[in-house]
Motif scaffolding. Structure first.
Motif, PDB file in Angstrom:
ATOM      1  N   UNK A   1       0.842  -1.195   0.000  1.00  0.00           N
ATOM      2  CA  UNK A   1       0.000   0.000   0.000  1.00  0.00           C
ATOM      3  C   UNK A   1       0.879   1.247   0.000  1.00  0.00           C
ATOM      4  N   UNK A   2       0.661   2.173  -0.943  1.00  0.00           N
ATOM      5  CA  UNK A   2       1.456   3.394  -0.970  1.00  0.00           C
ATOM      6  C   UNK A   2       1.413   4.121   0.381  1.00  0.00           C
ATOM      7  N   UNK A   3       2.569   4.596   0.817  1.00  0.00           N
ATOM      8  CA  UNK A   3       2.668   5.304   2.085  1.00  0.00           C
ATOM      9  C   UNK A   3       3.005   4.420   3.263  1.00  0.00           C
ATOM     10  N   UNK A   4       3.162   3.129   3.026  1.00  0.00           N
ATOM     11  CA  UNK A   4       3.424   2.193   4.115  1.00  0.00           C
ATOM     12  C   UNK A   4       4.726   2.502   4.850  1.00  0.00           C
ATOM     13  N   UNK A   5       5.689   3.084   4.167  1.00  0.00           N
ATOM     14  CA  UNK A   5       6.967   3.357   4.827  1.00  0.00           C
ATOM     15  C   UNK A   5       6.824   4.343   5.978  1.00  0.00           C
ATOM     16  N   UNK A   6       5.754   5.124   5.989  1.00  0.00           N
ATOM     17  CA  UNK A   6       5.527   6.067   7.080  1.00  0.00           C
ATOM     18  C   UNK A   6       5.003   5.391   8.344  1.00  0.00           C
ATOM     19  N   UNK A   7       4.435   4.200   8.215  1.00  0.00           N
ATOM     20  CA  UNK A   7       3.764   3.577   9.363  1.00  0.00           C
ATOM     21  C   UNK A   7       4.317   2.211   9.751  1.00  0.00           C
ATOM     22  N   UNK A   8       5.070   1.567   8.882  1.00  0.00           N
ATOM     23  CA  UNK A   8       5.510   0.188   9.100  1.00  0.00           C
ATOM     24  C   UNK A   8       6.879   0.158   9.762  1.00  0.00           C
ATOM     25  N   UNK A   9       6.944  -0.419  10.974  1.00  0.00           N
ATOM     26  CA  UNK A   9       8.205  -0.500  11.720  1.00  0.00           C
ATOM     27  C   UNK A   9       8.952  -1.800  11.468  1.00  0.00           C
ATOM     28  N   UNK A  10       8.252  -2.837  11.040  1.00  0.00           N
ATOM     29  CA  UNK A  10       8.914  -4.108  10.766  1.00  0.00           C
ATOM     30  C   UNK A  10       8.002  -5.268  11.067  1.00  0.00           C
ATOM     31  N   UNK A  11       8.448  -6.435  10.654  1.00  0.00           N
ATOM     32  CA  UNK A  11       7.649  -7.627  10.887  1.00  0.00           C
ATOM     33  C   UNK A  11       8.505  -8.869  10.956  1.00  0.00           C
ATOM     34  N   UNK A  12       7.966  -9.850  11.630  1.00  0.00           N
ATOM     35  CA  UNK A  12       8.627 -11.140  11.771  1.00  0.00           C
ATOM     36  C   UNK A  12       7.654 -12.236  11.377  1.00  0.00           C
ATOM     37  N   UNK A  13       8.144 -13.195  10.604  1.00  0.00           N
ATOM     38  CA  UNK A  13       7.388 -14.406  10.333  1.00  0.00           C
ATOM     39  C   UNK A  13       7.978 -15.471  11.242  1.00  0.00           C
ATOM     40  N   UNK A  14       7.261 -15.759  12.321  1.00  0.00           N
ATOM     41  CA  UNK A  14       7.741 -16.643  13.384  1.00  0.00           C
ATOM     42  C   UNK A  14       7.094 -18.013  13.241  1.00  0.00           C
ATOM     43  N   UNK A  15       7.340 -18.642  12.113  1.00  0.00           N
ATOM     44  CA  UNK A  15       6.671 -19.898  11.784  1.00  0.00           C
ATOM     45  C   UNK A  15       7.160 -21.062  12.632  1.00  0.00           C
TER      46      UNK A  15
ATOM     47  N   UNK B   1       6.133  -8.753  22.833  1.00  0.00           N
ATOM     48  CA  UNK B   1       7.579  -8.788  22.651  1.00  0.00           C
ATOM     49  C   UNK B   1       7.991  -8.017  21.405  1.00  0.00           C
ATOM     50  N   UNK B   2       7.317  -8.254  20.294  1.00  0.00           N
ATOM     51  CA  UNK B   2       7.683  -7.590  19.040  1.00  0.00           C
ATOM     52  C   UNK B   2       7.407  -6.086  19.132  1.00  0.00           C
ATOM     53  N   UNK B   3       6.304  -5.686  19.737  1.00  0.00           N
ATOM     54  CA  UNK B   3       5.999  -4.252  19.872  1.00  0.00           C
ATOM     55  C   UNK B   3       7.090  -3.547  20.675  1.00  0.00           C
ATOM     56  N   UNK B   4       7.489  -4.182  21.754  1.00  0.00           N
ATOM     57  CA  UNK B   4       8.525  -3.590  22.600  1.00  0.00           C
ATOM     58  C   UNK B   4       9.861  -3.493  21.845  1.00  0.00           C
ATOM     59  N   UNK B   5      10.205  -4.511  21.111  1.00  0.00           N
ATOM     60  CA  UNK B   5      11.487  -4.520  20.393  1.00  0.00           C
ATOM     61  C   UNK B   5      11.507  -3.525  19.233  1.00  0.00           C
ATOM     62  N   UNK B   6      10.365  -3.362  18.538  1.00  0.00           N
ATOM     63  CA  UNK B   6      10.340  -2.494  17.362  1.00  0.00           C
ATOM     64  C   UNK B   6       9.801  -1.097  17.659  1.00  0.00           C
ATOM     65  N   UNK B   7       9.251  -0.892  18.847  1.00  0.00           N
ATOM     66  CA  UNK B   7       8.819   0.442  19.242  1.00  0.00           C
ATOM     67  C   UNK B   7       7.648   0.997  18.456  1.00  0.00           C
ATOM     68  N   UNK B   8       6.745   0.135  18.047  1.00  0.00           N
ATOM     69  CA  UNK B   8       5.583   0.581  17.280  1.00  0.00           C
ATOM     70  C   UNK B   8       4.415   0.930  18.199  1.00  0.00           C
ATOM     71  N   UNK B   9       3.485   1.692  17.676  1.00  0.00           N
ATOM     72  CA  UNK B   9       2.264   2.006  18.418  1.00  0.00           C
ATOM     73  C   UNK B   9       1.474   0.727  18.664  1.00  0.00           C
ATOM     74  N   UNK B  10       1.356  -0.086  17.626  1.00  0.00           N
ATOM     75  CA  UNK B  10       0.620  -1.349  17.693  1.00  0.00           C
ATOM     76  C   UNK B  10       1.467  -2.474  17.110  1.00  0.00           C
ATOM     77  N   UNK B  11       1.213  -3.681  17.597  1.00  0.00           N
ATOM     78  CA  UNK B  11       1.676  -4.887  16.914  1.00  0.00           C
ATOM     79  C   UNK B  11       0.469  -5.787  16.749  1.00  0.00           C
ATOM     80  N   UNK B  12       0.294  -6.285  15.540  1.00  0.00           N
ATOM     81  CA  UNK B  12      -0.741  -7.286  15.282  1.00  0.00           C
ATOM     82  C   UNK B  12      -0.039  -8.627  15.133  1.00  0.00           C
ATOM     83  N   UNK B  13      -0.645  -9.652  15.729  1.00  0.00           N
ATOM     84  CA  UNK B  13      -0.056 -10.987  15.696  1.00  0.00           C
ATOM     85  C   UNK B  13      -1.131 -12.011  15.394  1.00  0.00           C
ATOM     86  N   UNK B  14      -0.771 -13.013  14.622  1.00  0.00           N
ATOM     87  CA  UNK B  14      -1.666 -14.156  14.399  1.00  0.00           C
ATOM     88  C   UNK B  14      -0.861 -15.432  14.538  1.00  0.00           C
TER      89      UNK B  14
END
Length: 173
Positions: free
Chosen positions: A46-60, A93-106
């Motif tokens: 999605x255009x503009x994602x670089x302003x809001x995306x702090x990072x992600x992990x695929x913890x399979x 854990x991921x929110x704390x490490x990446x310093x984001x407002x929110x972390x979504x996890x599934x």
């Protein structure tokens, strides 16, 4: 944008989430397991994602959770499949490490095989959204049986819908 990515079922909700976060000057990080990176990839398409995306992990794998998400061998030994407690811990854990407002996890069981308990049945997913001071969880059953790819997309859609509802204040943390 490629006509088939992100999948049509995700495109609108991913755009809604990115736009809400941009408007609010908030950020997101992602911890996903069974969705395999679809949530992150959809947000980033999605255009503009670089302003809001702090990072992600695929913890399979459980090993990746030890390496990157604060798990210990003891947690790994006691693991009994995806649960609200599991996704809460990963999200926090991921929110704390990446310093984001929110972390979504599934974390879910995409299929085609599974187990005999509810959380090991194909189509089951546990979701969490972590924010400063609170984490909210939700459990969903897609009803798609062992349709692996369809479940992966449904898990991503449900996670993004849950996140959107939290951001909009329709689901309280």
């Amino acid at each position: 944008m490629a006509a088939d990515f992100p999948p049509a079922a995700i495109r609108l909700i991913a755009g809604d989430v990115v736009n809400l976060l941009k408007e609010r000057k908030e950020t997101i990080s992602v911890a996903e397991t069974a969705a395999g990176g679809i949530i992150s990839a959809s947000l980033l398409s999605t255009p503009g994602a670089s302003k809001i995306y702090r990072g992600g992990l695929t913890l399979y794998t459980l090993e990746s959770r030890i390496a990157f998400a604060g798990w210990t061998e003891e947690i790994k030994q006691n693991y009994r499949g995806p649960t609200p407690d599991v996704v809460s811990g990963l999200a926090e854990n991921v929110r704390q490490r990446l310093g984001s407002t929110y972390t979504v996890c599934e974390s879910g069981t995409a299929g085609p095989t599974g187990g005999n308990t509810r959380n090991r049945t194909p189509g089951y997913v546990a979701l969490a959204v972590a924010s400063e001071g609170a984490t909210l969880t939700r459990e969903v059953e897609t009803g798609l049986g062992g349709e692996r790819e369809k479940n992966m997309i449904a898990f991503a859609v449900e996670a993004l819908k849950f996140l959107r509802d939290v951001i909009k204040g329709e689901t309280k943390l």
